[in-house]
Design a protein around this motif. Structure first.
Motif, mmCIF file in Angstrom:
data_model
loop_
_atom_site.group_PDB
_atom_site.id
_atom_site.type_symbol
_atom_site.label_atom_id
_atom_site.label_comp_id
_atom_site.label_asym_id
_atom_site.label_seq_id
_atom_site.Cartn_x
_atom_site.Cartn_y
_atom_site.Cartn_z
ATOM 1 N N ASN A 190 -35.576 81.182 58.158
ATOM 2 C CA ASN A 190 -34.363 80.523 57.679
ATOM 3 C C ASN A 190 -33.498 80.176 58.865
ATOM 4 O O ASN A 190 -33.333 80.993 59.748
ATOM 5 N N HIS A 191 -32.958 78.973 58.872
ATOM 6 C CA HIS A 191 -31.986 78.720 59.930
ATOM 7 C C HIS A 191 -30.599 78.965 59.374
ATOM 8 O O HIS A 191 -30.364 78.898 58.177
ATOM 9 N N PRO A 220 -33.477 65.408 57.896
ATOM 10 C CA PRO A 220 -33.899 66.745 57.467
ATOM 11 C C PRO A 220 -35.320 67.108 57.907
ATOM 12 O O PRO A 220 -35.579 68.244 58.291
ATOM 13 N N GLN A 221 -36.232 66.121 57.879
ATOM 14 C CA GLN A 221 -37.621 66.404 58.269
ATOM 15 C C GLN A 221 -37.711 66.734 59.754
ATOM 16 O O GLN A 221 -38.407 67.660 60.153
ATOM 17 N N LYS A 245 -36.237 70.114 60.420
ATOM 18 C CA LYS A 245 -37.145 71.172 59.956
ATOM 19 C C LYS A 245 -38.268 71.404 60.970
ATOM 20 O O LYS A 245 -38.629 72.543 61.280
ATOM 21 N N SER A 287 -36.881 73.023 64.141
ATOM 22 C CA SER A 287 -36.560 74.418 63.818
ATOM 23 C C SER A 287 -37.822 75.271 63.773
ATOM 24 O O SER A 287 -37.851 76.402 64.287
#
Length: 271
Positions: free
Chosen positions: A5-6, A27-28, A31, A34
């Motif tokens: 989880n970030h 968002p991609q 993700k 991250s």
């Protein structure tokens, strides 16, 4: 350790010594970056706008920041400028990760590194490793500018130094080298006197005449030792590495740079 989880700004900041702030509105992409960082054992904070990035950076003081340029509110250039203008955040290394290939501007505004999308995991981790402190110690990242008149040769020189964990700035020709040096403040400038059309004397004169660049050491790969007949007064801050025409330069170049930085460390009081 944060498992998968970030964090958001809500609640406490994670351990700043191991946290990377990812600034990315897609968002991609956020993700994926991250995931790369989490797999490498980092904690991750994500900001999807410039304003949010500035708030999180000031509050949580992450180890490093990856910064997209195309953001919905402030663009990345503005965010980078504001990060570097604030005493609270100016020492955080910023790695730009963008589809825009504007390296010169990035370094001019204070980026530690510049990656062009798509970025793979190894490339991202390598860029961060070069310029973040190890285990709470001081950062040992040296910023080296390489100068050449040929784009392919320039990239080859840059690759040698990147693989040796130096932060590298590429400059095509002496004018770009001087303009970039004023903003990027490299620890060393490496140029190849075997490059066709390389005006080394002009570069040297420009560097020595400007207060911002006068003390940057210069390492010159040369097929001959420059003497007074060349109109160069030999002075401190210039090193010549003698090369033969088809000699492999990696080993000789890297050992010369290592020696130069070691020597500078011992005379660090000189500034």
């Amino acid at each position: 350790m944060n498992n998968g989880n970030h964090h958001s700004l809500e609640g406490q900041c994670p351990d700043s010594r191991n946290t990377i702030l990812v600034v990315e509105d897609n968002p991609q992409a956020a993700k994926l970056l991250s995931l790369y960082l989490l797999q490498a054992g980092h904690e991750v904070l994500v900001a999807s706008s410039g304003c949010q990035a500035l708030d999180i950076a000031a509050e949580c003081h992450p180890l490093a920041i990856t910064l997209d340029i195309l953001l919905p509110d402030k663009d990345g250039w503005q965010v980078l400028s504001e990060l570097k203008a604030s005493p609270v955040t100016r020492d955080i290394p910023v790695v730009i990760v963008s589809v825009l290939d504007r390296q010169a501007l990035g370094f001019r505004l204070g980026a530690a590194d510049y990656l062009v999308k798509p970025v793979d995991r190894a490339e991202l981790l390598h860029a961060l490793k070069r310029c973040v402190p190890r285990e709470g110690g001081a950062s040992v990242c040296h910023k080296v500018m390489v100068v050449h008149t040929d784009q392919e040769e320039l990239q080859l020189l840059a690759m040698i130094l990147v693989e040796a964990n130096y932060e590298v700035i590429q400059a095509l020709g002496f004018e770009e080298a001087f303009n970039l040096a004023k903003f990027a403040h490299p620890d060393l400038i490496v140029t190849n006197l075997m490059a066709g059309g390389m005006d080394f004397l002009s570069l040297l004169q420009l560097l020595r005449a400007a207060p911002a660049t006068a003390r940057i050491p210069v390492l010159a790969l040369s097929p001959w030792m420059l003497g007074s007949q060349e109109g160069v007064e030999m002075e401190e801050g210039i090193e010549f590495v003698l090369m033969r025409e088809n000699e492999l330069i990696e080993e000789r170049l890297l050992s010369a740079i290592t020696l130069l930085f070691k020597r500078d460390k011992y005379s660090a009081g000189e500034g």
